[in-house]
Design an enzyme around this catalytic site. Structure first.
Site, mmCIF file in Angstrom:
data_model
loop_
_atom_site.group_PDB
_atom_site.id
_atom_site.type_symbol
_atom_site.label_atom_id
_atom_site.label_comp_id
_atom_site.label_asym_id
_atom_site.label_seq_id
_atom_site.Cartn_x
_atom_site.Cartn_y
_atom_site.Cartn_z
ATOM 1 N NE ARG A 204 -13.186 -10.745 4.164
ATOM 2 C CZ ARG A 204 -13.970 -11.611 4.803
ATOM 3 N NH1 ARG A 204 -15.259 -11.671 4.502
ATOM 4 N NH2 ARG A 204 -13.489 -12.391 5.750
ATOM 5 C CE1 TYR B 95 -4.173 -5.428 10.218
ATOM 6 C CE2 TYR B 95 -6.250 -6.261 9.337
ATOM 7 C CZ TYR B 95 -5.209 -5.355 9.289
ATOM 8 O OH TYR B 95 -5.196 -4.376 8.328
ATOM 9 C CG ASN C 117 -10.930 -7.660 1.669
ATOM 10 O OD1 ASN C 117 -11.787 -7.302 2.475
ATOM 11 N ND2 ASN C 117 -10.251 -8.782 1.796
ATOM 12 C CB ILE D 185 -0.978 -0.049 1.187
ATOM 13 C CG1 ILE D 185 -2.019 -1.150 0.885
ATOM 14 C CG2 ILE D 185 -1.653 1.303 1.419
ATOM 15 C CD1 ILE D 185 -3.023 -1.417 1.932
HETATM 16 N N1 UDP Z 1 -9.194 -16.537 0.921
HETATM 17 C C1 UDP Z 1 -9.205 -17.817 0.395
HETATM 18 N N2 UDP Z 1 -8.030 -18.333 -0.064
HETATM 19 C C2 UDP Z 1 -6.853 -17.650 -0.018
HETATM 20 C C3 UDP Z 1 -6.855 -16.331 0.507
HETATM 21 C C4 UDP Z 1 -8.041 -15.811 0.987
HETATM 22 O O1 UDP Z 1 -10.252 -18.474 0.340
HETATM 23 O O2 UDP Z 1 -5.807 -18.169 -0.436
HETATM 24 C C5 UDP Z 1 -10.450 -15.947 1.408
HETATM 25 C C6 UDP Z 1 -10.397 -15.544 2.880
HETATM 26 O O3 UDP Z 1 -10.817 -16.628 3.689
HETATM 27 C C7 UDP Z 1 -11.365 -14.370 2.902
HETATM 28 C C8 UDP Z 1 -11.239 -13.746 1.512
HETATM 29 O O4 UDP Z 1 -10.651 -14.754 0.683
HETATM 30 O O5 UDP Z 1 -12.677 -14.825 3.036
HETATM 31 C C9 UDP Z 1 -10.350 -12.530 1.512
HETATM 32 O O6 UDP Z 1 -9.170 -12.860 2.224
HETATM 33 P P1 UDP Z 1 -7.863 -11.979 2.148
HETATM 34 O O7 UDP Z 1 -6.786 -12.727 2.873
HETATM 35 O O8 UDP Z 1 -7.583 -11.612 0.730
HETATM 36 O O9 UDP Z 1 -8.234 -10.634 2.901
HETATM 37 P P2 UDP Z 1 -8.828 -10.394 4.382
HETATM 38 O O10 UDP Z 1 -10.320 -10.379 4.220
HETATM 39 O O11 UDP Z 1 -8.326 -11.460 5.288
HETATM 40 O O12 UDP Z 1 -8.299 -9.048 4.740
#
Ligand code: UDP
Length: 325
Positions: free
Chosen positions: A223, A143, A172, A15
């Site tokens: 998301r 977090y 996101n 970012i």
């Molecule tokens: N996710 C997934 N597989 C991955 C990474 C993320 O299914 O390899 C899912 C995760 O469980 C969440 C969404 O994708 O529901 C977004 O996750 P990410 O880690 O990108 O962002 P976060 O929401 O944790 O900030």
């Protein structure tokens, strides 16, 4: 009149690097801090770079005084939900204690404004959707908790010391520099869009989809994905209005539309004309089922417009970046 100087912590990160380029292109003098060396593509947009940890009060003070910096955008943080569940103390140390030391160092150098990269994870499991800024904040992972803790420290400190503050709650963050110079390159990568893009481009392992039994339209998490250049633009607008006398505030930064994991994967398959190698896996601890922003406040108060955050552009810029590196 000399251009405004802005200090971006975390300028080597995903970012912070995009913000650095965006602000430099707007004509500001950008200074960076990171404990990771500045990548050459970022360095070219920086006036000067402080290669150190946030906690290094002495170096921070010397650097800020030398360059006469009064405006700060604080991006440096650990930001992985899963990791935070495993290592809560590490998150407390980095995201709360180090940020507090950094803020105190800045206060002794005539700080005028401090804009903080916060997160939708401070809200926890939504009580209503889309989420507005006054939604209760009950984080369900460390977090989110550490980001909320620092939000409170920041507001309290502003009341005591009189600087302007901004709290930007990112949904996101995704996408890459449309000019292809910068992108997301974590190792290991944990975020959905880069992981799915890497899987389809055979640059990474089979995508694990974490959970398909959520209360969403297809069972996978929903998301709100927001392009990193649109994030940068919101910060620029807030800084500009602070300079015109606005006191600051908290803003949700999201598209206002949610996509499920499966929908994101389908868009990647559509653009590449390939099947993303994927398996369904257990839920990831700490994941809320759905996070979708109300972005009305940022649009109304900052005149924020979103230019890159449609899902096709988010995917396209990410795919281009991975094809480039
Ligand atoms: N996710 C997934 N597989 C991955 C990474 C993320 O299914 O390899 C899912 C995760 O469980 C969440 C969404 O994708 O529901 C977004 O996750 P990410 O880690 O990108 O962002 P976060 O929401 O944790 O900030």
């Amino acid at each position: 009149m000399e251009a405004t100087s802005v200090f971006i912590s975390g300028s080597s990160g995903y970012i912070g690097s995009h913000f650095t380029k965006f602000f430099a292109k707007k004509g500001l003098r950008v200074f960076g801090l990171d404990r990771v060396a500045s990548p050459p593509a970022v360095q070219s947009y920086l006036q000067d770079f402080l290669h150190t940890d946030l906690k290094n009060e002495t170096l921070v003070k010397t650097f800020v005084k030398k360059h006469g910096i009064h405006h700060v955008i604080h991006c440096a943080a650990l930001c992985l939900v899963g990791e935070s569940v495993e290592k809560p103390d590490l998150y407390e140390e980095n995201n709360v204690k180090s940020s507090d030391i950094f803020l105190r160092a800045l206060l002794s150098c005539g700080l005028q404004s401090f804009i903080f990269s916060s997160t939708a994870a401070t809200y926890g499991e939504p009580k209503f959707s889309p989420i507005t800024e006054d939604h209760p904040q009950n984080p369900i992972n460390p977090y989110g908790q550490t980001k909320l803790d620092f939000e409170k420290i920041l507001i309290q400190s502003s009341q005591e010391n009189g600087f302007s503050w901004g709290i930007m709650r990112y949904f996101n963050a995704a996408g890459a520099d449309p000019e292809g110079e910068l992108g997301e390159n974590h190792d290991p990568e944990t975020h959905l869009i880069p992981n799915a893009c890497k899987a389809v481009l055979e640059m990474g392992p089979t995508l694990k989809i974490f959970g398909n039994d959520y209360q969403t339209r297809d069972g996978t998490c929903e998301r709100d994905y927001i392009h990193v250049m649109d994030l940068a633009d919101a910060h620029y607008r807030l800084l500009t209005s602070i300079q015109k006398g606005k006191q600051g505030g908290a803003y949700n930064l999201g598209l206002g539309v949610g996509y499920t994991v499966n929908e994101v994967v389908q868009e990647i398959e559509r653009q590449t004309d390939k099947v993303v190698p994927k398996v369904y896996a257990d839920r990831r601890p700490g994941d809320p089922s759905k996070l979708v922003a109300s972005n009305a406040k940022a649009k109304n108060e900052l005149g924020w417009t979103l230019n890159y955050s449609d899902l096709p552009t988010l995917v396209k810029t990410t795919l281009s970046w991975f094809k480039f590196i």
